[in-house]
Design a protein around this motif. Structure first.
Motif, PDB file in Angstrom:
ATOM      1  N   GLN A   1      38.652  72.873  70.337  1.00  0.00           N
ATOM      2  CA  GLN A   1      39.716  71.886  69.925  1.00  0.00           C
ATOM      3  C   GLN A   1      39.241  70.632  69.351  1.00  0.00           C
ATOM      4  O   GLN A   1      39.544  70.116  68.364  1.00  0.00           O
ATOM      5  CB  GLN A   1      40.737  71.640  71.160  1.00  0.00           C
ATOM      6  N   ILE A   2      38.353  70.211  69.909  1.00  0.00           N
ATOM      7  CA  ILE A   2      37.896  68.877  69.303  1.00  0.00           C
ATOM      8  C   ILE A   2      37.032  69.257  67.935  1.00  0.00           C
ATOM      9  O   ILE A   2      37.245  68.452  66.994  1.00  0.00           O
ATOM     10  CB  ILE A   2      36.620  68.192  70.242  1.00  0.00           C
ATOM     11  N   GLU A   3      36.236  70.251  67.969  1.00  0.00           N
ATOM     12  CA  GLU A   3      35.641  70.651  66.700  1.00  0.00           C
ATOM     13  C   GLU A   3      36.530  70.787  65.600  1.00  0.00           C
ATOM     14  O   GLU A   3      36.139  70.538  64.322  1.00  0.00           O
ATOM     15  CB  GLU A   3      34.910  72.014  66.875  1.00  0.00           C
ATOM     16  N   GLU A   4      37.704  71.148  65.677  1.00  0.00           N
ATOM     17  CA  GLU A   4      38.909  71.668  64.758  1.00  0.00           C
ATOM     18  C   GLU A   4      39.747  70.440  64.541  1.00  0.00           C
ATOM     19  O   GLU A   4      40.847  70.609  63.857  1.00  0.00           O
ATOM     20  CB  GLU A   4      39.531  73.000  65.274  1.00  0.00           C
TER      21      GLU A   4
ATOM     22  N   GLN B   1      45.040  70.002  67.648  1.00  0.00           N
ATOM     23  CA  GLN B   1      46.324  70.929  67.290  1.00  0.00           C
ATOM     24  C   GLN B   1      46.943  71.214  68.851  1.00  0.00           C
ATOM     25  O   GLN B   1      46.157  71.825  69.663  1.00  0.00           O
ATOM     26  CB  GLN B   1      45.734  72.222  66.903  1.00  0.00           C
ATOM     27  N   LEU B   2      48.140  71.168  69.180  1.00  0.00           N
ATOM     28  CA  LEU B   2      48.670  71.477  70.354  1.00  0.00           C
ATOM     29  C   LEU B   2      48.824  73.098  70.557  1.00  0.00           C
ATOM     30  O   LEU B   2      48.507  73.507  71.654  1.00  0.00           O
ATOM     31  CB  LEU B   2      50.088  70.946  70.510  1.00  0.00           C
TER      32      LEU B   2
END
Length: 448
Positions: A214-217, A259-260
């Motif tokens: 998630q952090i990467e994106e 992104q949630l």
């Protein structure tokens, strides 16, 4: 043509000092940053001697045959935790007599691959294909002080050594740029009914791996603005009367948007899993990254900060598990919840540089203990006023599943398994209570 390494002048003096002992064979690590155009070396750090070598004989001079590969790689693993985003272990060095030149190249090759393997094995991210995969093997002649610099491709275990340039520069990292952000962490990791207590570390890592993606994106806003990847980080900065961009001391403030959930355009399949426990990480984590000031790209700066975000949370969880094993914290009964404080992040200044290295401090550790650890691992004196504690509030809530077997047998199994996994004593002390500006870690045992 080989790579070019621009090296802080203080590194040259540090290596030269070892040449005053011609019979000695000194190993160590080289710390810096890679970029497409050139690489930078800002620190050289000697492998710390073992305690028995310090105590038994102050006149002891290690020889080439005495090089302990396991000890060097253990030092690299500890040191890598102290590097903020943007900094890497770029290679290894050996200071030795000229007659050992041939044997030294074989030793260097072996060490450089072992060190790289050691520092990457626990990372939750991977290098991109565009990134530099070469690592340095440096031989410093103790008699002539001549330097032989070669590189090996870490993606090819059979790679041949390639020559590289070694150029000194004064104040190399004095005006490097820094990026800072505070990440609000709220990670929930379910534990299946088949999980057992000694798999907590494994499950935590699996959950952090999903969060790391998630952090990467995520979307990163620099000083409130979304910038194109290939633009220069300093684009739009004020210029001096001479036309040069003014030296920037104030760090870039970065906000991270993750992104949630998946967008409506993606189909997903729900999976029902019987769970009897969970791991919950909550809080705010202070992150920091550094990048050279030679026309850096936005994408490289953001990438360095992403990796610091991922590394700092992963490292702290790993340190806590090691600490629980070392101190053999008593297990609670099934109906009770445990809280343990993860360590604060502390930063320490480097003389002549804008870069700060970091360490992790439990609540009951003193400033003297932190200074001693910096001195041992970094081989340099860090004064108390140079140490800064990052203000953080973080919690980890772990509810591991348990089965209906006898509690005593389960505790014994857990301890035996965890102890067998312990590779080295990191010398950390467990925090006695949950405190403000600390990460907390809790176990909640429950049964059917």
């Amino acid at each position: 043509m080989g790579r070019s390494y621009f090296v802080e002048e203080a590194v040259g003096q540090y290596l030269s000092d070892f040449s005053t002992k011609p019979k000695a064979c000194v190993t160590g690590l080289l710390i810096g940053q890679c970029s497409p155009q050139r690489d930078y070396v800002i620190l050289a750090i000697r492998t710390p001697p073992r305690e028995e070598q310090n105590e038994s004989n102050k006149n002891y001079h290690p020889k080439l045959a005495d090089i302990d590969e396991e000890w060097v790689t253990a030092h690299a693993s500890q040191l890598s935790r102290m590097l903020p985003g943007g900094l890497l272990v770029l290679g290894v060095f050996i200071v030795a007599a000229p007659e050992l030149a041939k044997d030294i190249q074989n030793a260097l090759r072996k060490l450089v691959f072992s060190v790289e393997k050691s520092v990457v094995k626990k990372r939750l991210w991977s290098f991109t294909e565009e990134e530099v995969s070469d690592r340095m093997a440096l031989h410093v002649c103790s008699a002539t002080k001549k330097i032989l610099c070669r590189t090996y491709d870490m993606q090819d275990p059979k790679s041949s050594p390639k020559p590289a340039d070694w150029k000194y520069q004064s104040g190399l990292s004095a005006f490097w740029l820094s990026l800072e952000c505070t990440i609000n962490v709220n990670i929930h990791i379910p534990l299946s009914a088949t999980s057992v207590s000694y798999e907590l570390e494994k499950n935590t890592r699996n959950g952090l791996t999903r969060w790391a993606k998630q952090i990467e994106e995520g979307v990163f806003l620099i000083n409130g603005q979304a910038k194109e990847d290939d633009t220069e980080l300093l684009e739009g900065q004020k210029k001096s009367s001479r036309g040069n961009i003014q030296h920037r001391i104030q760090p870039f403030d970065v906000k991270v948007l993750t992104q949630l959930s998946q967008s409506s355009g993606h189909r997903s399949a729900a999976m029902v899993q019987v769970c009897r426990g969970s791991i919950n990480l909550k809080g705010a984590v202070k992150c920091r990254a550094y990048i050279h000031n030679n026309k850096p790209k936005v994408k490289d700066a953001i990438q360095a900060l992403k990796r610091d975000i991922i590394n700092t949370l992963s490292d702290r969880c790993e340190i806590l598990f090691e600490d629980l094993i070392i101190n053999e914290a008593p297990a609670k009964k099934n109906s009770e919840r445990e809280f343990h404080a993860l360590p604060h992040r502390v930063f320490a200044s480097i003389a002549g540089s804008n870069v700060m290295l970091c360490d992790y401090k439990f609540g009951d550790e003193t400033a003297g203990e932190i200074q001693e650890r910096f001195s041992e691992i970094l081989d340099q004196v860090v004064h108390g006023e140079a140490i800064h504690i990052a203000e953080e509030i973080n919690t980890v809530d772990i509810n591991p599943p348990v089965d209906n077997t006898d509690d005593t047998q389960q505790i014994q199994l857990t301890k035996a398994t965890l102890l067998s996994k312990l590779q080295q004593n990191m010398g950390v002390a467990i925090a006695a209570a949950v405190a403000i500006f600390a990460v907390t870690f809790s176990f909640n045992y429950f049964s059917d």
